[in-house]
Design a protein around this motif. Structure first.
Motif, PDB file in Angstrom:
ATOM      1  N   LYS A  95       0.632  -1.348  -0.024  1.00 55.36           N
ATOM      2  CA  LYS A  95      -0.022   0.052   0.015  1.00 55.36           C
ATOM      3  C   LYS A  95       0.847   1.175   0.119  1.00 55.36           C
ATOM      4  O   LYS A  95       0.357   2.618  -0.228  1.00 55.36           O
ATOM      5  CB  LYS A  95      -1.147   0.126   1.187  1.00 55.36           C
ATOM      6  N   HIS A  96       2.170   1.290   0.446  1.00 58.35           N
ATOM      7  CA  HIS A  96       3.062   2.260   0.249  1.00 58.35           C
ATOM      8  C   HIS A  96       3.682   2.544  -1.049  1.00 58.35           C
ATOM      9  O   HIS A  96       4.211   3.745  -0.929  1.00 58.35           O
ATOM     10  CB  HIS A  96       4.128   1.956   1.131  1.00 58.35           C
ATOM     11  N   LEU A  97       3.111   1.668  -2.100  1.00 60.56           N
ATOM     12  CA  LEU A  97       3.844   1.984  -3.436  1.00 60.56           C
ATOM     13  C   LEU A  97       2.768   2.658  -4.445  1.00 60.56           C
ATOM     14  O   LEU A  97       1.770   2.757  -4.079  1.00 60.56           O
ATOM     15  CB  LEU A  97       4.188   0.635  -4.079  1.00 60.56           C
ATOM     16  N   ALA A  98       3.395   3.515  -5.108  1.00 66.30           N
ATOM     17  CA  ALA A  98       2.526   4.103  -6.049  1.00 66.30           C
ATOM     18  C   ALA A  98       1.557   3.211  -7.099  1.00 66.30           C
ATOM     19  O   ALA A  98       2.356   2.085  -7.380  1.00 66.30           O
ATOM     20  CB  ALA A  98       3.160   5.367  -7.216  1.00 66.30           C
ATOM     21  N   ASN A  99       0.675   3.525  -7.551  1.00 69.75           N
ATOM     22  CA  ASN A  99      -0.191   2.490  -8.611  1.00 69.75           C
ATOM     23  C   ASN A  99       0.891   2.552  -9.957  1.00 69.75           C
ATOM     24  O   ASN A  99       1.447   3.346 -10.112  1.00 69.75           O
ATOM     25  CB  ASN A  99      -1.557   3.148  -8.746  1.00 69.75           C
ATOM     26  N   THR A 100       0.038   1.843 -10.901  1.00 73.20           N
ATOM     27  CA  THR A 100       0.945   1.653 -12.051  1.00 73.20           C
ATOM     28  C   THR A 100       0.958   3.040 -12.844  1.00 73.20           C
ATOM     29  O   THR A 100      -0.206   3.482 -12.863  1.00 73.20           O
ATOM     30  CB  THR A 100       0.195   0.554 -13.007  1.00 73.20           C
ATOM     31  N   PRO A 101       1.976   3.116 -13.513  1.00 73.50           N
ATOM     32  CA  PRO A 101       2.023   4.463 -14.314  1.00 73.50           C
ATOM     33  C   PRO A 101       1.600   4.086 -15.576  1.00 73.50           C
ATOM     34  O   PRO A 101       1.682   5.321 -16.341  1.00 73.50           O
ATOM     35  CB  PRO A 101       3.660   4.759 -14.229  1.00 73.50           C
ATOM     36  N   VAL A 102       1.258   3.090 -15.968  1.00 71.20           N
ATOM     37  CA  VAL A 102       0.907   2.800 -17.525  1.00 71.20           C
ATOM     38  C   VAL A 102      -0.495   3.166 -17.855  1.00 71.20           C
ATOM     39  O   VAL A 102      -1.362   2.934 -16.848  1.00 71.20           O
ATOM     40  CB  VAL A 102       0.897   1.159 -17.704  1.00 71.20           C
ATOM     41  N   LYS A 103      -0.762   3.553 -19.065  1.00 75.94           N
ATOM     42  CA  LYS A 103      -2.084   4.207 -19.184  1.00 75.94           C
ATOM     43  C   LYS A 103      -3.108   3.234 -19.527  1.00 75.94           C
ATOM     44  O   LYS A 103      -2.591   1.863 -19.956  1.00 75.94           O
ATOM     45  CB  LYS A 103      -1.965   5.229 -20.530  1.00 75.94           C
ATOM     46  N   PRO A 104      -4.260   3.438 -19.162  1.00 77.95           N
ATOM     47  CA  PRO A 104      -5.319   2.376 -19.187  1.00 77.95           C
ATOM     48  C   PRO A 104      -5.519   1.716 -20.399  1.00 77.95           C
ATOM     49  O   PRO A 104      -5.742   0.425 -20.544  1.00 77.95           O
ATOM     50  CB  PRO A 104      -6.602   3.200 -18.894  1.00 77.95           C
ATOM     51  N   LEU A 125      -3.745  -0.837  -9.088  1.00 79.15           N
ATOM     52  CA  LEU A 125      -2.795  -1.770  -8.406  1.00 79.15           C
ATOM     53  C   LEU A 125      -1.467  -0.986  -8.327  1.00 79.15           C
ATOM     54  O   LEU A 125      -0.922  -0.315  -8.982  1.00 79.15           O
ATOM     55  CB  LEU A 125      -2.663  -2.895  -9.418  1.00 79.15           C
ATOM     56  N   PRO A 126      -0.673  -1.221  -7.264  1.00 79.61           N
ATOM     57  CA  PRO A 126       0.248  -0.825  -6.517  1.00 79.61           C
ATOM     58  C   PRO A 126       1.574  -1.628  -7.260  1.00 79.61           C
ATOM     59  O   PRO A 126       1.165  -2.762  -7.565  1.00 79.61           O
ATOM     60  CB  PRO A 126       0.379  -0.736  -5.177  1.00 79.61           C
ATOM     61  N   VAL A 127       2.361  -0.778  -8.084  1.00 85.78           N
ATOM     62  CA  VAL A 127       3.496  -1.427  -8.612  1.00 85.78           C
ATOM     63  C   VAL A 127       4.893  -0.924  -8.216  1.00 85.78           C
ATOM     64  O   VAL A 127       4.981   0.425  -8.104  1.00 85.78           O
ATOM     65  CB  VAL A 127       3.346  -1.273 -10.422  1.00 85.78           C
ATOM     66  N   PRO A 128       5.829  -1.603  -7.874  1.00 83.26           N
ATOM     67  CA  PRO A 128       7.185  -1.215  -7.622  1.00 83.26           C
ATOM     68  C   PRO A 128       8.045  -0.815  -8.822  1.00 83.26           C
ATOM     69  O   PRO A 128       7.650  -1.205  -9.792  1.00 83.26           O
ATOM     70  CB  PRO A 128       7.781  -2.415  -6.986  1.00 83.26           C
TER      71      PRO A 128
END
Length: 450
Positions: A6-15, A271-274
């Motif tokens: 939960k501390h990670l940012a969500n995916t940067p990929v466009k829908p 979704l959180p993605v590292p």
């Protein structure tokens, strides 16, 4: 919310990009392609592809039926041996089974017949307005199945065909098992697992009780007293640990849990993605995890295994997919330490270089570290035996069964991943469910004749 990340940012990929990345990895054959491909089959009398198929499908026959434009007949030939033939066509490692054995799989022939894709073509395009099989006359017997995964569903369908009434207890909110919760999203799209369950239930005589888990809402002893037979298809409910410190730290997660969240998500952008990820393991689940987190936008993904590539249980096809995706596969490395940042979150992992000495895996004096904000464990699952009768015997940590799928408890049978049979393939689970149903039927009918 995926708590460990939960501390990670969500995916940067466009829908729109995510939609493409998680679309069907193997688009279905067109009618013309299926006609051309089916014509390549030699319809061998002693077909090696059939011998290589764990579910005994008459492969030359269904391919001949496709060539004769009899798609419904082809599908029924498949379903008569494998009622989950649609999902198996999508996830079965045909490259090491039927297609590897195909007589066309020679240098001069260029390539084997695309058996898996032809199987999908038949099962996808057959008329499903009416169920293809009818139930036999009622036997008056009631059988319960614990687990609505491939083994449980296959067993239920065959028992229903044979005239028995079936009640399935499923721990989750949906049927399908790994087909619903554990397969990479790009392998099974458009809610196919649920559509296949709906088709299977069309035979009638099968009731599913959801959110009903062994050891929680139900007990094995109670099921034994209520039903004429019990089939355990409980899978493997616990993931092995690394036996290292800090495994509960933010950033450490089991691969199957992340894949489950991904498959059930209505919005992949949430979704959180590292930025950097490490996947520990060497099987198809490890590959599914590594490829999906890469497609979700992780910049660097490492898949690390303690032995060499030749020992990896993931097929060459799956390994090639991971490499094509940019996953870095590191072998001969054992996890030694989870490294944390100043806030106690995952910052990376230290590995010890390994080697083989006299057939045994040993540590060397070399080590290295990889930077990562998330570590995903895909090191295998184990049976949760606490929920079982202590009298039921285990072998190698799994349920001990004989050739007819009997456990050591009278009237209790088992199949699928919870047993030690085979390679934990979906198609093997389907076959074991079918075989167990036939054993149950034979035993109950024999007892009734006494």
């Amino acid at each position: 919310m995926i708590e460990p990340l939960k501390h990670l940012a969500n995916t940067p990929v466009k829908p729109e990009t995510l939609e493409l990345k998680f679309s069907d990895i193997a688009p279905p054959l067109t009618e013309r392609q299926a006609a051309l491909e089916s014509a390549r089959c030699l319809y061998c009398y002693d077909a090696p592809c059939v011998n290589a198929c764990p579910s005994d499908i008459d492969i030359p026959e269904f391919i001949r039926q496709i060539a004769q434009d009899n798609v419904n007949g082809a599908a029924k030939t498949i379903w008569s041996e494998n009622i989950l033939g649609g999902s198996c066509a999508r996830v079965c490692p045909t490259e090491i089974l039927c297609e590897q054995s195909c007589v066309r799989n020679k240098t001069d022939e260029c390539a084997p017949v695309l058996i898996g894709q032809l199987q999908r073509y038949a099962t996808d395009n057959a008329d499903k307005s009416a169920h293809p099989f009818a139930r036999a006359e009622s036997t008056g017997k009631r059988i319960t199945i614990v687990g609505a995964g491939p083994a449980g569903l296959s067993c239920a369908h065959r028992l229903a065909m044979l005239g028995h009434d079936v009640v399935i207890h499923e721990a989750q909110a949906k049927s399908g098992g790994l087909n619903e919760y554990g397969i990479a999203s790009y392998k099974m799209t458009d809610d196919f697992a649920q559509k296949e369950v709906e088709f299977l239930l069309g035979i009638g005589g099968i009731e599913i009780v959801y959110n009903s888990a062994l050891g929680r809402e139900i007990s094995l002893s109670a099921l034994q007293s209520e039903f004429d037979a019990v089939f355990l298809a409980i899978g493997l409910g616990s993931t092995r640990t690394l036996a290292l410190g800090h495994e509960e730290a933010p950033g450490v997660m089991t691969a199957v849990d992340y894949i489950r969240e991904l498959r059930q998500s209505d919005d992949l952008t949430a979704l959180p993605v590292p930025e950097n990820a490490i996947v520990i393991g060497a099987g198809n689940t490890a590959i599914d995890m590594a490829v999906q987190i890469k497609r979700l936008g992780a910049e660097q993904v490492y898949l690390v295994y303690r032995r060499g590539e030749e020992a990896m249980s993931a097929t060459d096809h799956e390994q090639a997919l991971a490499r094509d995706e940019g996953v870095q596969i590191r072998t001969w490395a054992r996890p030694a330490e989870i490294e944390l940042d100043n806030e106690g979150k995952v910052a990376g992992m230290r590995f010890v270089r390994t080697a083989e000495d006299g057939g045994k895996l040993v540590d060397t004096d070399r080590s290295f570290s990889l930077k990562a904000e998330a570590i995903f464990k895909a090191i295998g699952q184990t049976l949760v035996s606490d929920e079982l009768d202590p009298a039921i015997e285990l072998s190698g940590g799994k349920l001990l069964v004989d050739e007819s799928l009997h456990t050591t408890l009278t009237g209790v049978y088992a199949g699928g991943d919870c047993t030690g049979i085979g390679q934990n393939l979906t198609v093997e689970a389907v076959q074991q469910g079918k075989k167990a149903a036939e054993s149950i039927h034979q035993d109950l009918m024999a007892a009734g004749d006494k």
